[in-house]
Design a protein around this motif. Structure first.
Motif, PDB file in Angstrom:
ATOM      1  N   SER A   1      89.513  64.645 -17.260  1.00  0.00           N
ATOM      2  CA  SER A   1      89.922  65.847 -17.230  1.00  0.00           C
ATOM      3  C   SER A   1      92.086  65.519 -17.469  1.00  0.00           C
ATOM      4  CB  SER A   1      90.262  66.454 -16.252  1.00  0.00           C
ATOM      5  OG  SER A   1      88.754  67.213 -15.742  1.00  0.00           O
ATOM      6  N   ASP A   2      92.758  66.390 -17.496  1.00  0.00           N
ATOM      7  CA  ASP A   2      94.172  65.763 -17.175  1.00  0.00           C
ATOM      8  C   ASP A   2      94.608  65.880 -15.459  1.00  0.00           C
ATOM      9  OD1 ASP A   2      94.237  65.233 -20.047  1.00  0.00           O
ATOM     10  OD2 ASP A   2      95.273  67.319 -20.620  1.00  0.00           O
ATOM     11  N   PRO A   3      94.727  64.879 -14.828  1.00  0.00           N
ATOM     12  CA  PRO A   3      95.331  64.106 -15.695  1.00  0.00           C
ATOM     13  C   PRO A   3      94.650  62.610 -15.993  1.00  0.00           C
ATOM     14  CG  PRO A   3      96.134  63.057 -13.873  1.00  0.00           C
ATOM     15  CD  PRO A   3      95.731  64.771 -13.772  1.00  0.00           C
ATOM     16  N   ILE A   4      94.196  62.134 -17.085  1.00  0.00           N
ATOM     17  CA  ILE A   4      92.635  61.214 -17.541  1.00  0.00           C
ATOM     18  C   ILE A   4      92.813  60.379 -16.522  1.00  0.00           C
ATOM     19  CG2 ILE A   4      94.156  59.931 -19.345  1.00  0.00           C
ATOM     20  CD1 ILE A   4      91.445  60.130 -20.662  1.00  0.00           C
ATOM     21  N   LYS A   5      91.761  59.124 -16.076  1.00  0.00           N
ATOM     22  CA  LYS A   5      91.934  58.754 -15.899  1.00  0.00           C
ATOM     23  C   LYS A   5      91.344  57.355 -16.373  1.00  0.00           C
ATOM     24  CE  LYS A   5      91.130  61.239 -11.549  1.00  0.00           C
ATOM     25  NZ  LYS A   5      91.316  62.445 -12.522  1.00  0.00           N
ATOM     26  N   GLN A   6      92.375  56.894 -16.766  1.00  0.00           N
ATOM     27  CA  GLN A   6      91.757  55.120 -17.955  1.00  0.00           C
ATOM     28  C   GLN A   6      91.065  54.430 -17.614  1.00  0.00           C
ATOM     29  OE1 GLN A   6      95.891  55.077 -19.523  1.00  0.00           O
ATOM     30  NE2 GLN A   6      95.054  56.041 -21.100  1.00  0.00           N
ATOM     31  N   PHE A   7      91.737  54.030 -16.023  1.00  0.00           N
ATOM     32  CA  PHE A   7      90.801  52.698 -15.817  1.00  0.00           C
ATOM     33  C   PHE A   7      88.854  53.513 -16.182  1.00  0.00           C
ATOM     34  CE2 PHE A   7      91.548  55.755 -12.046  1.00  0.00           C
ATOM     35  CZ  PHE A   7      90.529  55.572 -12.056  1.00  0.00           C
ATOM     36  N   LYS A   8      88.920  54.723 -15.621  1.00  0.00           N
ATOM     37  CA  LYS A   8      87.759  55.014 -15.417  1.00  0.00           C
ATOM     38  C   LYS A   8      86.732  55.310 -16.741  1.00  0.00           C
ATOM     39  CE  LYS A   8      87.174  56.983 -11.082  1.00  0.00           C
ATOM     40  NZ  LYS A   8      86.564  58.441 -10.520  1.00  0.00           N
ATOM     41  N   LEU A   9      87.833  54.918 -17.731  1.00  0.00           N
ATOM     42  CA  LEU A   9      87.078  55.473 -19.650  1.00  0.00           C
ATOM     43  C   LEU A   9      86.969  54.393 -20.006  1.00  0.00           C
ATOM     44  CD1 LEU A   9      88.132  58.712 -19.216  1.00  0.00           C
ATOM     45  CD2 LEU A   9      85.641  58.106 -19.828  1.00  0.00           C
ATOM     46  N   GLU A  10      87.259  53.839 -21.362  1.00  0.00           N
ATOM     47  CA  GLU A  10      86.430  52.702 -22.392  1.00  0.00           C
ATOM     48  C   GLU A  10      87.008  53.513 -23.858  1.00  0.00           C
ATOM     49  OE1 GLU A  10      83.641  50.218 -22.683  1.00  0.00           O
ATOM     50  OE2 GLU A  10      83.057  49.902 -21.369  1.00  0.00           O
ATOM     51  N   LEU A  11      88.225  52.335 -24.104  1.00  0.00           N
ATOM     52  CA  LEU A  11      88.689  53.339 -25.928  1.00  0.00           C
ATOM     53  C   LEU A  11      87.254  53.557 -26.476  1.00  0.00           C
ATOM     54  CD1 LEU A  11      92.271  52.673 -25.839  1.00  0.00           C
ATOM     55  CD2 LEU A  11      91.561  54.405 -25.593  1.00  0.00           C
ATOM     56  N   THR A  12      87.202  54.078 -27.489  1.00  0.00           N
ATOM     57  CA  THR A  12      85.938  53.943 -28.802  1.00  0.00           C
ATOM     58  C   THR A  12      86.851  53.610 -30.198  1.00  0.00           C
ATOM     59  OG1 THR A  12      84.206  54.924 -26.891  1.00  0.00           O
ATOM     60  CG2 THR A  12      83.834  54.636 -29.669  1.00  0.00           C
ATOM     61  N   GLU A  13      86.394  52.530 -31.128  1.00  0.00           N
ATOM     62  CA  GLU A  13      86.163  52.217 -32.356  1.00  0.00           C
ATOM     63  C   GLU A  13      85.851  53.689 -33.094  1.00  0.00           C
ATOM     64  OE1 GLU A  13      85.551  50.032 -36.220  1.00  0.00           O
ATOM     65  OE2 GLU A  13      86.202  48.520 -34.051  1.00  0.00           O
ATOM     66  N   CYS A  14      87.134  55.076 -33.764  1.00  0.00           N
ATOM     67  CA  CYS A  14      85.845  55.778 -34.197  1.00  0.00           C
ATOM     68  C   CYS A  14      86.130  55.134 -35.737  1.00  0.00           C
ATOM     69  CB  CYS A  14      86.949  56.836 -33.851  1.00  0.00           C
ATOM     70  SG  CYS A  14      87.785  57.920 -32.995  1.00  0.00           S
TER      71      CYS A  14
END
Length: 159
Positions: free
Chosen positions: A19-32
């Motif tokens: 959701s906004d605001p995103i909780k980046q510490f709980k998510l990982e970036l994925t190579e697209c």
């Protein structure tokens, strides 16, 4: 071929951290990559389920668009919309070839057209970007205002 872009891939219906605001510490970036777009499309489609009458397969087809080749560059995408009282955020990848104007993808255009058909659906933000993690940023209020104005003008002209 250069390095692929990395984006957040999630939707807020099943993952509140998206959701906004995103909780980046709980998510990982994925190579697209085109493969990631195809594999993640069903999960992201769940966020669109019910949007203007879309079922999961129709939503999946909208997200994938024209299936990209393995060499096609990718962008990050963020969609933020209200479905009745529910606010939904979808973050993912989109093939660069699936766009119609600037940073707005063909998916955004199709969703805006569908939103015009259903009074309880309102798109707050729908755009692409091309830097790692850029779909974590909140939507631009000026872009949202222009999209809202455009939607209202088109709705008035259609009637």
């Amino acid at each position: 071929m250069g390095a692929a872009i990395s984006c957040y891939i999630c939707q807020s219906r099943s993952n509140p951290a998206c959701s906004d605001p995103i909780k980046q510490f709980k998510l990982e970036l994925t190579e697209c990559t085109p493969e990631v777009l195809t594999l993640s499309s069903r999960e992201l489609a769940h966020g669109l389920n019910g949007f203007s009458g879309l079922n999961n397969q129709e939503a999946t087809d909208l997200i994938i668009g024209n299936p990209p080749s393995e060499f096609e560059p990718m962008k990050c995408q963020k969609i933020n919309f209200n479905f009745g009282e529910e606010r939904v955020v979808i973050r993912g990848c989109q093939a660069v070839g699936n766009r119609w104007s600037g940073t707005q993808s063909d998916l955004c255009r199709k969703l805006e057209q569908k939103a015009l058909q259903q009074h309880e659906t309102y798109i707050n933000y729908c755009n692409t970007c091309n830097e790692d993690g850029c779909n974590a940023a909140p939507g631009s209020s000026s872009t949202s205002a222009w999209l809202m104005l455009l939607t209202v003008v088109v709705a008035v002209l259609i009637r």
